[in-house]
Write a protein that holds these residues in place. Structure first.
Motif, short mmCIF file in Angstrom:
data_model
loop_
_atom_site.label_atom_id
_atom_site.label_comp_id
_atom_site.label_asym_id
_atom_site.label_seq_id
_atom_site.Cartn_x
_atom_site.Cartn_y
_atom_site.Cartn_z
N THR A 223 32.34 48.99 43.45
CA THR A 223 32.91 49.87 42.72
C THR A 223 32.76 49.50 41.08
O THR A 223 33.42 50.50 40.30
CB THR A 223 34.58 49.57 42.69
OG1 THR A 223 35.03 48.18 42.34
CG2 THR A 223 34.80 49.89 44.17
N GLN B 253 33.45 46.98 39.39
CA GLN B 253 34.53 45.84 38.76
C GLN B 253 33.83 44.43 38.82
O GLN B 253 33.10 44.08 39.94
CB GLN B 253 35.79 45.93 39.58
CG GLN B 253 36.37 47.18 39.35
CD GLN B 253 36.96 47.83 38.10
OE1 GLN B 253 37.32 46.52 37.50
NE2 GLN B 253 36.95 48.92 37.66
N THR C 156 38.49 46.56 50.54
CA THR C 156 38.69 47.47 49.19
C THR C 156 38.57 46.74 48.18
O THR C 156 38.72 45.38 47.80
CB THR C 156 40.14 47.91 49.38
OG1 THR C 156 41.08 47.04 49.40
CG2 THR C 156 40.24 48.86 50.54
N CYS C 157 38.40 47.11 46.84
CA CYS C 157 38.48 46.70 45.60
C CYS C 157 39.81 46.40 45.12
O CYS C 157 40.90 47.13 44.92
CB CYS C 157 37.83 47.59 44.62
SG CYS C 157 37.91 47.05 42.92
N THR D 242 40.86 48.60 42.00
CA THR D 242 40.97 50.18 42.09
C THR D 242 41.43 50.70 43.53
O THR D 242 42.08 51.82 43.43
CB THR D 242 39.64 50.57 41.89
OG1 THR D 242 38.76 50.37 42.92
CG2 THR D 242 38.87 50.33 40.53
N GLN E 160 39.65 51.27 45.93
CA GLN E 160 38.68 52.06 46.55
C GLN E 160 37.96 51.01 47.55
O GLN E 160 37.96 49.82 47.55
CB GLN E 160 37.50 52.45 45.60
CG GLN E 160 38.12 53.41 44.67
CD GLN E 160 36.84 53.73 43.39
OE1 GLN E 160 36.89 52.92 42.41
NE2 GLN E 160 36.23 54.60 43.63
N LEU F 7 34.90 49.39 49.62
CA LEU F 7 33.74 48.75 49.31
C LEU F 7 32.68 49.48 50.09
O LEU F 7 32.77 49.18 51.45
CB LEU F 7 33.81 47.56 49.30
CG LEU F 7 34.80 46.72 48.31
CD1 LEU F 7 34.90 45.32 48.58
CD2 LEU F 7 34.48 47.13 46.80
#
Length: 400
Positions: free
Chosen positions: A9, A11, A28-29, A32, A34, A36
């Motif tokens: 993402t 980060q 997930t990140c 965020t 989101q 991955l």
């Protein structure tokens, strides 16, 4: 932060910390939220240089040689493994021997947290005999008097189940297996029920266990009830578990008998991606019975093709193709009755994923054959639609 890395993402995180996060089963990140798309960790050399510069200015030791870091990590890991074994042995013995539920709750919470950290910890906890002991604290009597204890016990079981070998340990221990199902059906809190559903999802990752779980009426009904009446987070846990079970044809049949299609129709507005993906699987595996039950969802799927996320639009189009192919002219007529459906399909053809565009092309051809009244050729057209080109340039107005 000593070894900064960039995730999918964009980060930046410390390598050891984000590796621990991913190894614990997250995809997930953390910042965020989101998903991955890959787990590759790319070194952030610019930030690492800044960290090294700052450490020099502050006179803080900062190792830069990869070799020494690897050596230190090996030593640290060996020490950590031994420390883990000692800690786990102490906690499991304490959990077994303690007569105070408050003390047991504290111990199980520690095991729950430890089981989340790494595969080594999960293996170590199971090898120390924690699973049958944890199973004692999953019953309804515990839930009614000590709801937090029940939550901690089922969550510890969930964290342990991430490890493949522990799935077998749980499934082969009758008390643990039935305890998770009992929490799913009658857990004291929504959190406990949701984490039991997540455990079912984890266990169903093994094909043979998926079939076994799908044959259990208590599992199917428990997941269905949670998906219908639970809060959003618990519903999501139930839906992903149902989706996994629906991959087996026998389980899909049981889910259909329990009204899974009607349930999906109820939650599709609240959780469109999960619902559309699940309905796609159910109509694919469930045969004509599932297709007939999906009739009332056709208009919602049409709306989802226009307003949903990329994943939801793709699943909605794929589901409609299956429904129309297996359900025949009545299903196509229902799809054609959606106001502006041809425009919706054309928009998907222009902006959808590759699979969504392919499914949209098939839908367009099905609708045009139906509108042209080619009844004798209708089913032949469906069988060849998947490989045919999307269409002639003639504009056709479908009946509203």
């Amino acid at each position: 932060m000593r070894d900064p890395v960039v995730v999918a993402t964009g980060q930046t995180y410390d390598r050891e910390s984000i590796s621990l996060w991913i190894e614990s089963g997250h995809n997930t990140c953390p910042k965020t939220g989101q998903t991955l798309v890959h787990n590759s960790l790319i070194p952030n050399r610019a930030l690492k240089n800044l960290i090294a510069m700052w450490c020099r200015e502050q006179r803080i030791l900062f190792e830069t040689t990869e070799g020494s870091k690897r050596t230190n990590r090996v030593i640290k890991n060996k020490a950590a493994v031994e420390a883990n074994k000692m800690t786990v042995s102490f906690l499991v013995n304490k959990m077994s021997a303690s007569r105070s539920m408050e003390e047991v709750d504290g111990v199980i919470y520690e095991l729950r947290a430890l089981a989340k950290t790494s595969s080594d910890s999960r293996a170590c906890i199971a090898e120390a005999g924690a699973i049958p002991v944890l199973a004692r604290f999953l019953g309804p009597d515990i839930g009614s008097e000590f709801p937090d204890l029940q939550v901690n016990a089922v969550t510890a079981m969930l964290n342990l189940s991430i490890l493949e070998a522990n799935k077998t340990r749980i499934m082969e221990n009758g008390r643990a297996f039935n305890g998770v199902i009992e929490v799913l059906r009658s857990g004291a809190t929504w959190e406990a029920k949701g984490n039991a559903a997540a455990t079912i999802f984890s266990l169903s990752g093994v094909h043979s266990y998926r079939k076994r779980l799908g044959r259990k009426t208590r599992v199917v009904k428990g997941l269905m009830d949670l998906a219908k009446s639970g809060p959003t987070s618990s519903k999501r846990d139930a839906l992903v578990a149902i989706l996994n079970l629906a991959g087996d044809r026998e389980a899909a049949g049981r889910l259909i008998k329990e009204g899974v299609v009607d349930m999906i129709n109820e939650v599709i507005n609240e959780m469109p991606e999960e619902a559309a993906t699940m309905l796609e699987m159910v109509v694919k595996r469930g045969g004509i019975v599932a297709v007939a039950a999906a009739y009332n969802a056709i208009k919602k799927l049409g709306l989802l093709m226009r307003e949903g996320s990329e994943i939801a639009r793709e699943s909605a189009a794929a589901t409609l193709v299956t429904i129309c192919r297996k359900g025949g002219a009545d299903m196509v007529a229902e799809l054609a009755s959606i106001m502006g459906i041809e425009r919706i399909i054309w928009e998907l053809l222009g902006s959808g994923t590759m699979r969504a565009r392919r499914k949209a092309s098939i839908l367009l051809r099905i609708l045009r054959r139906w509108a042209a009244g080619l009844e004798d050729d209708f089913f032949y057209g469906l069988s060849t639609a998947a490989t045919a080109s999307s269409a002639s340039s003639t504009t056709m107005v479908l009946p509203a």
